[in-house]
Design a protein around this motif. Structure first.
Motif, PDB file in Angstrom:
ATOM      1  N   ALA A 147     -12.931  -6.509  14.919  1.00 51.30           N
ATOM      2  CA  ALA A 147     -12.335  -7.162  13.934  1.00 51.30           C
ATOM      3  C   ALA A 147     -11.019  -7.233  13.726  1.00 51.30           C
ATOM      4  O   ALA A 147     -10.319  -6.051  13.947  1.00 51.30           O
ATOM      5  CB  ALA A 147     -13.024  -6.870  12.494  1.00 51.30           C
ATOM      6  N   TYR A 148     -10.594  -8.500  13.634  1.00 52.23           N
ATOM      7  CA  TYR A 148      -8.910  -8.413  13.558  1.00 52.23           C
ATOM      8  C   TYR A 148      -8.571  -9.385  12.379  1.00 52.23           C
ATOM      9  O   TYR A 148      -9.299 -10.384  12.012  1.00 52.23           O
ATOM     10  CB  TYR A 148      -8.345  -9.185  14.890  1.00 52.23           C
ATOM     11  CG  TYR A 148      -6.890  -9.223  14.960  1.00 52.23           C
ATOM     12  CD1 TYR A 148      -6.211  -8.229  15.108  1.00 52.23           C
ATOM     13  CD2 TYR A 148      -6.501 -10.367  14.316  1.00 52.23           C
ATOM     14  CE1 TYR A 148      -4.696  -8.569  15.120  1.00 52.23           C
ATOM     15  CE2 TYR A 148      -5.001 -10.724  14.379  1.00 52.23           C
ATOM     16  CZ  TYR A 148      -4.115  -9.719  14.855  1.00 52.23           C
ATOM     17  OH  TYR A 148      -2.792 -10.121  14.694  1.00 52.23           O
ATOM     18  N   GLY A 149      -7.615  -9.115  11.595  1.00 49.97           N
ATOM     19  CA  GLY A 149      -7.065 -10.143  10.663  1.00 49.97           C
ATOM     20  C   GLY A 149      -6.090  -9.421   9.919  1.00 49.97           C
ATOM     21  O   GLY A 149      -5.771  -8.230   9.956  1.00 49.97           O
ATOM     22  N   GLN A 150      -5.427 -10.260   9.038  1.00 49.60           N
ATOM     23  CA  GLN A 150      -4.356  -9.522   8.010  1.00 49.60           C
ATOM     24  C   GLN A 150      -5.111  -8.778   7.094  1.00 49.60           C
ATOM     25  O   GLN A 150      -6.366  -9.006   7.036  1.00 49.60           O
ATOM     26  CB  GLN A 150      -3.916 -10.559   7.386  1.00 49.60           C
ATOM     27  CG  GLN A 150      -4.441 -11.243   6.084  1.00 49.60           C
ATOM     28  CD  GLN A 150      -3.652 -12.271   5.458  1.00 49.60           C
ATOM     29  OE1 GLN A 150      -3.871 -13.481   5.091  1.00 49.60           O
ATOM     30  NE2 GLN A 150      -2.832 -11.834   4.572  1.00 49.60           N
ATOM     31  N   THR A 151      -4.355  -7.975   6.425  1.00 47.95           N
ATOM     32  CA  THR A 151      -4.853  -7.248   5.404  1.00 47.95           C
ATOM     33  C   THR A 151      -5.427  -7.730   4.211  1.00 47.95           C
ATOM     34  O   THR A 151      -5.163  -8.955   3.967  1.00 47.95           O
ATOM     35  CB  THR A 151      -3.966  -6.014   4.795  1.00 47.95           C
ATOM     36  OG1 THR A 151      -4.618  -5.158   3.887  1.00 47.95           O
ATOM     37  CG2 THR A 151      -2.648  -6.777   4.003  1.00 47.95           C
ATOM     38  N   GLY A 152      -7.021  -7.340   3.795  1.00 46.23           N
ATOM     39  CA  GLY A 152      -7.641  -8.240   3.047  1.00 46.23           C
ATOM     40  C   GLY A 152      -8.552  -9.215   3.282  1.00 46.23           C
ATOM     41  O   GLY A 152      -8.989 -10.036   2.745  1.00 46.23           O
ATOM     42  N   SER A 153      -8.438  -9.607   4.703  1.00 41.63           N
ATOM     43  CA  SER A 153      -9.125 -10.678   5.306  1.00 41.63           C
ATOM     44  C   SER A 153     -10.504 -10.469   5.438  1.00 41.63           C
ATOM     45  O   SER A 153     -11.269 -11.598   5.783  1.00 41.63           O
ATOM     46  CB  SER A 153      -8.296 -11.322   6.527  1.00 41.63           C
ATOM     47  OG  SER A 153      -8.577 -10.155   7.470  1.00 41.63           O
ATOM     48  N   MET A 176     -14.528 -10.488  19.878  1.00 41.46           N
ATOM     49  CA  MET A 176     -13.503 -10.324  18.784  1.00 41.46           C
ATOM     50  C   MET A 176     -13.937 -11.185  17.491  1.00 41.46           C
ATOM     51  O   MET A 176     -14.309 -12.351  17.799  1.00 41.46           O
ATOM     52  CB  MET A 176     -12.103 -10.831  19.334  1.00 41.46           C
ATOM     53  CG  MET A 176     -11.086 -10.708  18.207  1.00 41.46           C
ATOM     54  SD  MET A 176      -9.743 -11.728  18.748  1.00 41.46           S
ATOM     55  CE  MET A 176      -8.397 -11.207  17.824  1.00 41.46           C
ATOM     56  N   ILE A 177     -14.076 -10.669  16.358  1.00 43.07           N
ATOM     57  CA  ILE A 177     -14.021 -11.325  15.275  1.00 43.07           C
ATOM     58  C   ILE A 177     -12.840 -11.535  14.434  1.00 43.07           C
ATOM     59  O   ILE A 177     -12.124 -10.492  13.979  1.00 43.07           O
ATOM     60  CB  ILE A 177     -15.299 -10.791  14.387  1.00 43.07           C
ATOM     61  CG1 ILE A 177     -16.308 -10.808  14.925  1.00 43.07           C
ATOM     62  CG2 ILE A 177     -15.476 -11.680  12.983  1.00 43.07           C
ATOM     63  CD1 ILE A 177     -17.382  -9.782  14.493  1.00 43.07           C
ATOM     64  N   VAL A 178     -12.234 -12.683  14.542  1.00 41.18           N
ATOM     65  CA  VAL A 178     -10.716 -13.010  13.706  1.00 41.18           C
ATOM     66  C   VAL A 178     -11.362 -13.301  12.157  1.00 41.18           C
ATOM     67  O   VAL A 178     -12.058 -14.378  12.065  1.00 41.18           O
ATOM     68  CB  VAL A 178     -10.177 -13.817  14.397  1.00 41.18           C
ATOM     69  CG1 VAL A 178     -10.656 -15.254  14.499  1.00 41.18           C
ATOM     70  CG2 VAL A 178      -8.573 -14.217  13.649  1.00 41.18           C
ATOM     71  N   ASN A 179     -10.791 -12.326  11.227  1.00 34.67           N
ATOM     72  CA  ASN A 179     -11.167 -12.629   9.782  1.00 34.67           C
ATOM     73  C   ASN A 179      -9.919 -13.351   9.241  1.00 34.67           C
ATOM     74  O   ASN A 179      -8.868 -12.932   9.331  1.00 34.67           O
ATOM     75  CB  ASN A 179     -11.393 -11.317   9.258  1.00 34.67           C
ATOM     76  CG  ASN A 179     -12.815 -10.712   9.484  1.00 34.67           C
ATOM     77  OD1 ASN A 179     -12.736 -10.005  10.580  1.00 34.67           O
ATOM     78  ND2 ASN A 179     -13.897 -11.152   8.861  1.00 34.67           N
ATOM     79  N   ILE A 180     -10.311 -14.526   8.421  1.00 32.93           N
ATOM     80  CA  ILE A 180      -9.241 -15.201   7.878  1.00 32.93           C
ATOM     81  C   ILE A 180      -9.420 -15.662   6.299  1.00 32.93           C
ATOM     82  O   ILE A 180     -10.613 -15.691   5.827  1.00 32.93           O
ATOM     83  CB  ILE A 180      -8.752 -16.556   8.677  1.00 32.93           C
ATOM     84  CG1 ILE A 180      -9.953 -17.374   8.822  1.00 32.93           C
ATOM     85  CG2 ILE A 180      -8.149 -16.142   9.846  1.00 32.93           C
ATOM     86  CD1 ILE A 180      -9.706 -18.826   9.316  1.00 32.93           C
ATOM     87  N   SER A 181      -8.226 -15.613   5.488  1.00 31.04           N
ATOM     88  CA  SER A 181      -8.421 -16.122   4.113  1.00 31.04           C
ATOM     89  C   SER A 181      -8.395 -17.482   4.145  1.00 31.04           C
ATOM     90  O   SER A 181      -7.790 -18.128   4.965  1.00 31.04           O
ATOM     91  CB  SER A 181      -7.110 -15.403   3.344  1.00 31.04           C
ATOM     92  OG  SER A 181      -6.937 -16.189   2.554  1.00 31.04           O
ATOM     93  N   PRO A 182      -9.140 -18.022   3.284  1.00 34.17           N
ATOM     94  CA  PRO A 182      -9.294 -19.835   3.184  1.00 34.17           C
ATOM     95  C   PRO A 182      -8.106 -20.126   2.420  1.00 34.17           C
ATOM     96  O   PRO A 182      -7.802 -21.325   2.496  1.00 34.17           O
ATOM     97  CB  PRO A 182     -10.292 -20.139   2.337  1.00 34.17           C
ATOM     98  CG  PRO A 182     -10.605 -18.786   1.718  1.00 34.17           C
ATOM     99  CD  PRO A 182     -10.164 -17.522   2.170  1.00 34.17           C
ATOM    100  N   THR A 213      -2.720 -16.683   8.459  1.00 35.97           N
ATOM    101  CA  THR A 213      -3.951 -17.156   8.873  1.00 35.97           C
ATOM    102  C   THR A 213      -3.504 -17.924  10.372  1.00 35.97           C
ATOM    103  O   THR A 213      -4.066 -17.508  11.437  1.00 35.97           O
ATOM    104  CB  THR A 213      -4.616 -18.242   7.852  1.00 35.97           C
ATOM    105  OG1 THR A 213      -5.067 -17.336   6.818  1.00 35.97           O
ATOM    106  CG2 THR A 213      -5.558 -18.872   8.509  1.00 35.97           C
ATOM    107  N   LEU A 214      -2.422 -18.550  10.242  1.00 32.51           N
ATOM    108  CA  LEU A 214      -1.928 -19.392  11.473  1.00 32.51           C
ATOM    109  C   LEU A 214      -1.658 -18.063  12.565  1.00 32.51           C
ATOM    110  O   LEU A 214      -2.142 -18.162  13.779  1.00 32.51           O
ATOM    111  CB  LEU A 214      -0.763 -20.056  11.367  1.00 32.51           C
ATOM    112  CG  LEU A 214      -1.117 -21.534  10.700  1.00 32.51           C
ATOM    113  CD1 LEU A 214       0.339 -22.039  10.245  1.00 32.51           C
ATOM    114  CD2 LEU A 214      -1.969 -22.300  11.704  1.00 32.51           C
ATOM    115  N   THR A 215      -0.920 -17.017  12.151  1.00 30.38           N
ATOM    116  CA  THR A 215      -0.597 -16.044  13.342  1.00 30.38           C
ATOM    117  C   THR A 215      -1.887 -15.472  14.025  1.00 30.38           C
ATOM    118  O   THR A 215      -2.156 -15.456  15.115  1.00 30.38           O
ATOM    119  CB  THR A 215       0.220 -14.977  12.473  1.00 30.38           C
ATOM    120  OG1 THR A 215       1.053 -15.568  11.841  1.00 30.38           O
ATOM    121  CG2 THR A 215       0.562 -14.041  13.715  1.00 30.38           C
ATOM    122  N   SER A 216      -2.957 -15.067  12.925  1.00 30.21           N
ATOM    123  CA  SER A 216      -4.155 -14.572  13.262  1.00 30.21           C
ATOM    124  C   SER A 216      -4.863 -15.543  14.385  1.00 30.21           C
ATOM    125  O   SER A 216      -5.827 -15.003  15.404  1.00 30.21           O
ATOM    126  CB  SER A 216      -4.992 -14.360  12.271  1.00 30.21           C
ATOM    127  OG  SER A 216      -4.557 -13.490  11.559  1.00 30.21           O
TER     128      SER A 216
END
Ligand SMILES: Nc1ncnc2c1ncn2[C@@H]1O[C@H](COP(=O)(O)OP(=O)(O)OP(=O)(O)O)[C@@H](O)[C@H]1O
Length: 512
Positions: A224-230, A451-457, A465-468
């Motif tokens: 899993a990949y994503g910004q902190t808290g995603s 890979m699971i890319v986690n993002i905030s809405p 989010t765009l970077t991820s």
């Protein structure tokens, strides 16, 4: 249709105007008496033209009513007044004309409904064709060995809600997500897109077949990949009270479910090591931070150094890490809880319980075919990466800042590896970080990787989010060369003999 009618109306009005002018001209020249026949002809063509113009005007009005969504009620007096208001006094002479307008209107409304139904059908067909096309494209990519990438949008958090709760991310279909950027919407394609409504079960259903692959002898990695808290830990581990278990605990159950179903055909051995990569140091999570292995004294009174190595087949393993065997899903889960207790977590402004390290759970499944004696060795790596973040936004200070810098450094090294692989560069900088060494066989190696890319809405996390999503799109372009690791009965026996000889045991003839 309305445009055609408008053009015909303009043309008919033009013609009528010209005819009227010609007629007035001829009256002024007082040649009416001279050409009675011509005058009568002109009179009749005038009235024919007036009739045509009126016909077009009535149709035009009807079409316009449909276009604006109004409907003409066939109340004769009102309708006459209404039509005359628009078309001018005297244009509608009979209630018959009003009725005819009404009938035309009904006919046109019916036609419009048919056109709308057809349009909906075409759009539905197009959408399902598009979805199928993407699905087949993904299947082909999968067969080519491309890394699969899922995108998961978590629900809006309370903090984001308090900041206005503007949503900037939208799922378009099962495979596409659109992000509202200041420059307009930007679309990204993935192997599957999950919204906030998707349950842990939904996600796992699409992940499950990878567990079977690991048992079949493949090297499998899910990260899993994503910004902190995603939502990475939520996805991989689940929530705190395990009401919504994530991929890790579900995988433990799935492994032993499959083993149970195949127990008449195979003999299985399940073992695991669990590591965290904290401040660029690999730590064995089966060894408490004080340096004592659970239930055992530390060897030579020291914590063993964990080093990342690769075997001859290119499969990564952690030399020096304690490997424990598990005989049930419950035992594996107990080992996992033990490991989690030793992890580094702390609160950041973005997440009250933020993982400050990368978590690596490796489960090895050895299976021996009871019919032909062949042995397969699969590995399932489950990785919960620490969150990428901007120090100013997360409020990190002192040692937290050091943690954040180390996390960002390792993620940036991972980004360099991904860029090199997606651009098919001859040199891939795996050695720049421990994280990239750990993941060497999963990125561009012999693993089946998801890979699971986690993002905030939320709009307030738009930049991250765009970077991820850009990062994840690059990962999608990487090709792995997944291979099953199976050895024949003889090779498996000989390997066992070598191990026994190395450990000083004697070997009987019948063992070879
Ligand atoms: N799909 C989801 N449904 C419900 N709640 C979610 C979901 N995803 C995340 N959350 C909640 O959002 C919060 C942050 O998620 P989580 O801790 O998993 O983020 P993270 O990416 O692991 O963060 P960090 O990198 O800081 O460790 C948690 O309270 C979690 O329960």
């Amino acid at each position: 249709m309305i445009e055609e009618n408008r053009a015909a109306l303009v043309e008919a009005r033009d013609k009528l105007g010209r005819e009227q002018m010609a007629r007035e001209d001829s009256i002024s020249k007082e040649d009416k008496s001279n050409d009675q026949e011509g005058f009568a002809e002109s009179e009749s063509s005038m009235s024919l033209l007036q009739e045509t113009v009126r016909g077009y005007e009535v149709s035009y009005l009807a079409l316009d009513c449909i276009k604006t969504g109004e409907s003409l009620v066939i109340n004769e007096c009102d309708a006459v007044a209404e039509l005359e208001d628009i078309l001018g006094q005297g244009t509608i002479r009979t209630t018959e004309e009003v009725k005819s307008v009404g009938q035309q209107l009904l006919l046109l409304q019916d036609q419009l409904k048919q056109v709308k139904d057809e349009k909906k059908k075409i759009i539905d067909n197009y959408t399902s064709e598009r979805t199928m096309r993407k699905k087949y494209y993904n299947m082909v990519e999968d067969m080519k060995g491309k890394i699969r990438v899922f995108c998961r949008i978590r629900p809006l958090s309370r903090t984001e809600d308090a900041q206005g709760g503007v949503i900037a991310v939208e799922k378009i279909d099962d495979f596409s997500v659109s992000v509202d950027t200041p420059r307009g919407p930007r679309e990204f394609q993935f192997d599957k897109v999950f919204t906030a409504e998707a349950s842990q079960e939904d996600l796992f259903q699409d992940t499950n077949r990878l567990i079977q692959s690991a048992i079949d002898g493949y090297n499998v990695c899910i990260f899993a990949y994503g910004q902190t808290g995603s939502g990475k830990t939520f996805t991989m581990v689940g929530d705190k009270d395990q009401k919504n278990p994530g991929i890790m605990p579900r995988s433990f159950n799935a492994i032993f479910d499959i083993i149970r179903e195949s127990s008449t055909k195979f003999d299985f051995k399940v073992s695991a090591y669990m590591l965290e990569l904290y401040n660029d140091r690999l730590q064995d999570l089966f060894v408490s931070p004080a340096g004592e292995a659970h239930g055992q004294p530390p060897s030579h009174g020291q914590v063993r150094r964990v080093e990342i190595k690769r075997n001859r087949k290119g499969v990564v393993f952690a030399q020096g890490a304690e490997t424990k065997e598990a005989f049930s899903a419950q035992e594996l889960y107990a080992l996992f809880l033990q490991a989690c207790a030793n992890r580094h977590i702390s609160a950041t402004k973005m997440n009250v319980e933020s993982s400050r390290s990368h978590l690596i759970v490796c489960i090895m499944v050895d299976s021996r075919n009871l019919t032909n004696g062949s042995v397969s060795t699969g590995k399932l790596s489950l990785v919960d990466l620490a969150g990428s973040e901007r120090a100013a936004k997360t409020g990190a200070k002192d040692h937290q800042l050091k943690e954040a810098n180390s996390i960002n450094k390792s993620l940036s090294a991972l980004g360099d590896v991904i860029s090199a692989l997606s651009a098919e560069l001859p040199h891939v900088p795996y050695r720049n970080s421990k994280l990239t060494q750990v993941m060497q066989d999963s990125l561009g190696g012999n693993a089946k990787t998801l890979m699971i890319v986690n993002i905030s809405p939320s709009e307030c996390n738009l930049e991250e989010t765009l970077t991820s999503l850009v990062y994840a799109t690059r990962v999608k372009a990487i090709t792995n060369n997944a291979q099953r690791h199976v050895e024949s009965k003889v090779i498996a026996q000989l390997k066992e003999v070598i191990i026994r000889l190395r450990s000083g045991q004697t070997v009987e003839d019948e063992d070879v």
